[in-house]
Design a protein around this motif. Sequence first.
Motif, PDB file in Angstrom:
ATOM      1  N   LYS A   1       0.887  -1.159  -0.458  1.00 32.88           N
ATOM      2  CA  LYS A   1      -0.293   0.299   0.111  1.00 32.88           C
ATOM      3  C   LYS A   1       0.640   1.401   0.260  1.00 32.88           C
ATOM      4  N   GLY A   2       2.097   0.990   0.764  1.00 30.70           N
ATOM      5  CA  GLY A   2       2.780   2.712   1.055  1.00 30.70           C
ATOM      6  C   GLY A   2       3.499   1.923  -1.017  1.00 30.70           C
ATOM      7  N   ILE A   3       4.388   1.434  -0.641  1.00 29.71           N
ATOM      8  CA  ILE A   3       4.563   1.775  -2.885  1.00 29.71           C
ATOM      9  C   ILE A   3       3.713   1.940  -3.329  1.00 29.71           C
ATOM     10  N   SER A   4       2.822   1.438  -4.002  1.00 28.93           N
ATOM     11  CA  SER A   4       1.622   2.024  -4.848  1.00 28.93           C
ATOM     12  C   SER A   4       1.400   3.418  -4.466  1.00 28.93           C
ATOM     13  N   GLU A   5       1.223   4.006  -3.004  1.00 32.31           N
ATOM     14  CA  GLU A   5       0.933   5.624  -2.720  1.00 32.31           C
ATOM     15  C   GLU A   5       1.893   6.273  -3.267  1.00 32.31           C
ATOM     16  N   MET A   6       3.117   6.253  -2.962  1.00 31.67           N
ATOM     17  CA  MET A   6       4.466   6.396  -3.286  1.00 31.67           C
ATOM     18  C   MET A   6       4.711   6.787  -5.293  1.00 31.67           C
ATOM     19  N   MET A   7       4.207   6.075  -5.555  1.00 30.33           N
ATOM     20  CA  MET A   7       4.394   6.216  -7.103  1.00 30.33           C
ATOM     21  C   MET A   7       2.992   6.441  -7.624  1.00 30.33           C
ATOM     22  N   ILE A   8       1.703   6.690  -7.079  1.00 32.80           N
ATOM     23  CA  ILE A   8       0.640   7.830  -7.155  1.00 32.80           C
ATOM     24  C   ILE A   8       1.280   9.509  -6.823  1.00 32.80           C
ATOM     25  N   THR A   9       2.017   9.308  -6.008  1.00 28.39           N
ATOM     26  CA  THR A   9       2.679  10.693  -5.652  1.00 28.39           C
ATOM     27  C   THR A   9       4.080  11.207  -7.220  1.00 28.39           C
ATOM     28  N   ASP A  10       4.542   9.908  -7.330  1.00 30.11           N
ATOM     29  CA  ASP A  10       5.816  10.542  -8.631  1.00 30.11           C
ATOM     30  C   ASP A  10       4.806  10.787  -9.667  1.00 30.11           C
ATOM     31  N   LEU A  11       4.062   9.728 -10.069  1.00 29.80           N
ATOM     32  CA  LEU A  11       3.176   9.887 -11.488  1.00 29.80           C
ATOM     33  C   LEU A  11       2.612  11.286 -11.287  1.00 29.80           C
ATOM     34  N   SER A  12       2.244  12.124 -10.167  1.00 29.05           N
ATOM     35  CA  SER A  12       1.427  13.150 -10.149  1.00 29.05           C
ATOM     36  C   SER A  12       2.129  14.377 -10.959  1.00 29.05           C
ATOM     37  N   GLN A  13       3.502  14.007 -10.498  1.00 27.01           N
ATOM     38  CA  GLN A  13       4.524  15.182 -10.654  1.00 27.01           C
ATOM     39  C   GLN A  13       4.091  15.104 -12.314  1.00 27.01           C
ATOM     40  N   VAL A  14       4.815  14.145 -13.588  1.00 26.84           N
ATOM     41  CA  VAL A  14       4.239  14.164 -14.485  1.00 26.84           C
ATOM     42  C   VAL A  14       3.137  14.658 -15.690  1.00 26.84           C
ATOM     43  N   LYS A  15       3.213  16.000 -16.258  1.00 27.96           N
ATOM     44  CA  LYS A  15       2.875  16.218 -16.662  1.00 27.96           C
ATOM     45  C   LYS A  15       2.266  15.496 -18.065  1.00 27.96           C
ATOM     46  N   GLY A  16       0.636  15.257 -17.540  1.00 26.88           N
ATOM     47  CA  GLY A  16      -0.234  14.945 -18.474  1.00 26.88           C
ATOM     48  C   GLY A  16      -0.220  13.628 -18.350  1.00 26.88           C
ATOM     49  N   LEU A  17      -0.128  13.165 -16.593  1.00 23.49           N
ATOM     50  CA  LEU A  17      -0.527  12.298 -16.265  1.00 23.49           C
ATOM     51  C   LEU A  17      -1.652  12.898 -14.814  1.00 23.49           C
ATOM     52  N   VAL A  18      -2.920  11.727 -14.764  1.00 24.51           N
ATOM     53  CA  VAL A  18      -3.687  12.946 -13.368  1.00 24.51           C
ATOM     54  C   VAL A  18      -4.168  10.790 -13.103  1.00 24.51           C
ATOM     55  N   PRO A  19      -3.130  10.579 -11.860  1.00 22.47           N
ATOM     56  CA  PRO A  19      -3.772   8.907 -11.257  1.00 22.47           C
ATOM     57  C   PRO A  19      -4.689   9.456  -9.756  1.00 22.47           C
ATOM     58  N   VAL A  20      -5.319   8.557 -10.387  1.00 22.35           N
ATOM     59  CA  VAL A  20      -6.273   8.342  -9.684  1.00 22.35           C
ATOM     60  C   VAL A  20      -5.931   8.005  -8.432  1.00 22.35           C
ATOM     61  N   GLU A  21      -7.497   9.026  -7.423  1.00 23.73           N
ATOM     62  CA  GLU A  21      -6.936   8.371  -5.862  1.00 23.73           C
ATOM     63  C   GLU A  21      -7.441   7.423  -5.584  1.00 23.73           C
ATOM     64  N   ARG A  22      -5.877   7.576  -4.285  1.00 25.22           N
ATOM     65  CA  ARG A  22      -5.971   6.342  -4.175  1.00 25.22           C
ATOM     66  C   ARG A  22      -7.634   6.060  -3.041  1.00 25.22           C
ATOM     67  N   VAL A  23      -8.080   6.757  -2.432  1.00 24.94           N
ATOM     68  CA  VAL A  23      -9.614   5.914  -1.273  1.00 24.94           C
ATOM     69  C   VAL A  23     -10.052   6.057  -3.078  1.00 24.94           C
ATOM     70  N   ARG A  24      -9.807   6.138  -4.045  1.00 23.31           N
ATOM     71  CA  ARG A  24     -10.897   5.943  -4.774  1.00 23.31           C
ATOM     72  C   ARG A  24     -10.906   4.632  -5.274  1.00 23.31           C
ATOM     73  N   LEU A  25      -9.947   4.135  -5.349  1.00 17.44           N
ATOM     74  CA  LEU A  25      -9.191   2.450  -5.851  1.00 17.44           C
ATOM     75  C   LEU A  25      -9.764   1.704  -4.256  1.00 17.44           C
ATOM     76  N   GLN A  26      -9.789   2.595  -3.530  1.00 12.33           N
ATOM     77  CA  GLN A  26      -9.609   1.288  -2.233  1.00 12.33           C
ATOM     78  C   GLN A  26     -11.105   0.974  -2.569  1.00 12.33           C
ATOM     79  N   ALA A  27     -12.437   2.475  -2.160  1.00 16.72           N
ATOM     80  CA  ALA A  27     -12.955   2.188  -2.045  1.00 16.72           C
ATOM     81  C   ALA A  27     -13.418   0.768  -3.544  1.00 16.72           C
ATOM     82  N   LEU A  28     -13.879   1.295  -4.536  1.00 20.23           N
ATOM     83  CA  LEU A  28     -13.411   0.423  -5.453  1.00 20.23           C
ATOM     84  C   LEU A  28     -13.292  -1.419  -5.600  1.00 20.23           C
ATOM     85  N   MET A  29     -12.629  -1.556  -4.868  1.00 20.93           N
ATOM     86  CA  MET A  29     -12.306  -2.701  -4.083  1.00 20.93           C
ATOM     87  C   MET A  29     -12.901  -3.054  -3.205  1.00 20.93           C
TER      88      MET A  29
END
Length: 448
Positions: free
Chosen positions: A181-209
């Motif tokens: 969970k921690g690694i995936s959250e780090m990746m969400i944070t890192d990929l949010s720095q990339v122009k042209g990418l919009v990561p889905v919020e972690r809470v939304r992913l967990q809600a779907l799961m």
Amino acid sequence: MSRKLIFHASAFIIFTVMLVGCATMGTSRRTTAQYKADLRTYIQRVKANPRDAEAYREIGVITFELKKYPLARKFLTKAFKFAPSDGKTLYFLGMTLEAQNQLKLALKVYQKFNVISKASPYRYQLESRYQWVSRELIHQEMRNLLAQESQLGTSQISPVAIAIFPFSYFGKEKKYSSLGKGISEMMITDLSQVKGLVPVERVRLQALMDEIGLGQSGMIKEGSAPRFGKLLGAGKIVAGSFDVLSKKKVQFNAAFWDVLKNKFPPPSTETDKLDNIFRIEKDLVFSLIDDMGILLTPQEKAKIQQIPTKNLHAFLAYCQGLEMEDAGNFGKAAQFFQKAVRLDPNFSKAKQKKAKAKMLQIAGKGLSPVNQRTASSPTTSIAIRRTELSKTDLISDRLNNISASIGTIFIPGQDTRKPTQEAAEAGAEILGDLPLPPDPPQRNGINP
């Protein structure tokens, strides 16, 4: 309005308090005699000053406690119009809307926490409810999407939205299971720095799961990627697994799938010492970015290289906090986040998570009294058990039949609206006075 009508309305409310008083005295700080005295006081104040916001508010609080929510909403909405920045009014108005299952309207009310003085105990309560209702709306959205799943196509999928799921753990030592969970959250944070990418919020992913029933470590496979892409509106899916091997080595396998382009390249694998887990995460992120064909700027690279903490034990505690947060155990989550802060006082993200978890812990108690956080207010406890106000069907019918009349009596001026017009305008008073909420209930964080 006639004094006779006001007299009859006042007498009825007080009579109602007498009927239900025995049921409320066990849980409310206000006795039946106090209810009667307070109502008389506030009713007289409204008669003397039709713009008395505090009087309207307190009558609204009392009717809320008596679970006459439509009536409470009228009084509290009127109080809001006269005093739009009163924390207590906003809190009880939001709670009333929640009781009526009007979560989107409640979110608009709670959103105003940032205009309330930081010295007010209601600011914290409003922000707590805001966080809670935001999560509830996301779960509600996921349930609605699953109900409509057969009608979903690819037209609503965004090519820039990317969903990074928690990594599944295949190891034996349970203490490492939450690292995914921690690694995936780090990746969400890192990929949010990339122009042209919009990561889905972690809470939304967990809600779907949660709604699908994947549990805390559900494995996302290539064959299910298109389904998750449609449900989340995400054109790109990242998932994978990890294992802690002998001699404290860790191996990560990360897969990237492009749902729209129907590309499913082989997964990337990284193996190194457990102490180098942050370097592994960065290598995975850069590998995924290469797979997407994205060229990073020097500024983006520098931002991605940042790590939240250098303390592995602090990060492990943080990951356990994320696991408890996803499980809905916010009190335990706050304890783990606090542990992470204790191990690394500079772990700013852990501090933020601890504060949010404490808010959700308080909000999760439901109709809890505001004075849990030293709120000194004339209102009473609102922790009333649902069964304790019920009396005979006859009393309930009489209350329901007269509620609308009482609500009209206390609104200043002549009300010339027809019942159908009033019904059509339900909620319009609140919607007209509050700004739209920010992004939390949105599907993938992209403005339409």
